[in-house]
Motif scaffolding. Structure first.
Motif, mmCIF file in Angstrom:
data_model
loop_
_atom_site.group_PDB
_atom_site.id
_atom_site.type_symbol
_atom_site.label_atom_id
_atom_site.label_comp_id
_atom_site.label_asym_id
_atom_site.label_seq_id
_atom_site.Cartn_x
_atom_site.Cartn_y
_atom_site.Cartn_z
ATOM 1 N N ALA A 160 0.344 -1.399 -0.273
ATOM 2 C CA ALA A 160 -0.259 -0.430 -0.187
ATOM 3 C C ALA A 160 0.694 1.342 -0.003
ATOM 4 O O ALA A 160 0.356 2.702 0.659
ATOM 5 N N GLU A 203 -0.589 4.573 -2.022
ATOM 6 C CA GLU A 203 -1.652 4.745 -1.283
ATOM 7 C C GLU A 203 -1.769 5.436 -0.267
ATOM 8 O O GLU A 203 -2.849 5.827 0.000
ATOM 9 N N GLY A 219 -3.222 8.770 -3.518
ATOM 10 C CA GLY A 219 -3.899 7.805 -2.442
ATOM 11 C C GLY A 219 -4.787 8.426 -1.899
ATOM 12 O O GLY A 219 -6.131 8.465 -2.108
ATOM 13 N N ILE A 220 -4.644 7.608 -0.920
ATOM 14 C CA ILE A 220 -5.980 7.260 0.537
ATOM 15 C C ILE A 220 -6.739 8.935 0.779
ATOM 16 O O ILE A 220 -7.867 9.200 0.372
ATOM 17 N N GLN A 230 -5.833 12.416 -0.561
ATOM 18 C CA GLN A 230 -5.828 13.031 -1.706
ATOM 19 C C GLN A 230 -5.156 14.151 -1.667
ATOM 20 O O GLN A 230 -5.915 15.333 -1.528
#
Length: 320
Positions: A58, A61, A67-68, A70
């Motif tokens: 991950a 991310e 990623g998670i 942003q």
């Protein structure tokens, strides 16, 4: 007579002060083996490599702007006052280097530095790189950081100046560093020991001020919250006394840590109790990295022998 009596007392007071100062000097600077610091270096690097392997899938991310978290949202949660990956991206952008290579490069440098730290190769430089890249990763994804990450970063920083390469290292084998007991090893060990003692005491007293740690509610929540739940322990609702005893045990281990892990008679039982506590946290809450790092710190600080060999050396050495 009064003047004569006071004159007699002054040397006695001075002698007592000198004895106190000598005791402090022995406690902090009596030559010690670097084995505990080497155990700290090896154990910490090994656990962080395990964490890196878990995080690697991950990587983009967690740390990328797509990623998670942003774009600007990631920047809001990032520790902007600390060095982070965004700084390196901005610095290398004029050279045509994009974000993904910077993230990947930071991760690779971090892992290589940890591997070098593990085997004790170019240990000081490896500690600098491991600490700095760990700090950058923490600052970039601050919303994913919890207490163990801060602990790991602090002890990586300690390894910058502690002589952890003086034992069980490639640097020692290749003759880059000298072995043998040193005052620096004793001082480094005392810093680690005192840090842990204060941290556990503060944690234990903080918990003791909260009613849920006395009535078992804190234990119940810890093992039943969905993000931590590993087993079905709902039967604890029918045995609240068991959760309460578990909470009291945690308080006893943490508050007693700084007092009972120092004396030789109670040291081993408290090391075992502390490791068992963190093994329980890893098993029942799934916090494997947290449990492993905290266990490594205690074992390295208090279970690995630090006294130089030989009765003559041990006679003048400080306990522990």
């Amino acid at each position: 007579m009064k003047g004569h009596a006071s004159g007699l007392q002054r040397p006695a007071a001075g002698g007592e002060l000198a004895r106190v100062l000598r005791s402090i000097e022995r406690f902090a600077l009596a030559p010690a083996s670097a084995a505990p610091l080497a155990a700290l270096r090896i154990g910490l690097a090994a656990v962080l490599l395990l964490q890196a392997a878990l995080v690697a899938p991950a990587l983009f991310e967690l740390y990328g702007r797509s990623g998670i978290l942003q774009g600007t949202l990631r920047d809001v949660f990032a520790r902007t006052e600390l060095p982070r990956i965004g700084w390196a991206v901005a610095l290398l952008a004029p050279l045509g280097v994009g974000e993904d290579p910077v993230i990947l490069g930071t991760g690779v440098i971090y892992v290589v530095a940890l591997a070098a730290l593990l085997i004790g190769w170019r240990t000081r430089a490896a500690a600098v790189l491991a600490w700095l890249t760990h700090l950058m990763l923490m600052a970039t994804a601050d919303s994913t950081v919890y207490g163990v990450d801060s602990f790991a970063n602090i002890f990586l920083f300690y390894l910058l100046w502690m002589p952890s390469a003086a034992a069980f290292s490639m640097d020692r084998r290749l003759g880059r560093v000298r072995g043998g007991p040193t005052p620096a090893a004793r001082l480094g060990l005392r810093v680690v020991q005192l840090h842990l003692s204060i941290a556990y005491l503060a944690s234990g007293l903080g918990k003791a001020a909260s009613a849920p740690w006395w009535d078992g509610e804190a234990i119940w929540r810890s093992v039943m919250l969905p993000e931590y739940r590993q087993f079905d322990l709902s039967w604890l609702a029918d045995a609240p006394w068991l959760a309460a005893i578990a909470g009291w045990t945690v308080l006893l281990v943490e508050i007693g840590y700084g007092f009972l892990i120092w004396p030789r008679r109670t040291r081993l039982p408290w090391v075992v109790a502390t490791v068992a506590l963190h093994a329980g946290i890893a098993l029942f809450m799934g916090l494997v990295v947290f449990g492993a790092i905290m266990a490594v710190l205690t074992v390295a600080a208090f279970a690995v022998g630090s006294e130089p060999p030989g009765p003559a050396a041990q006679a003048g050495a400080a306990p522990g």
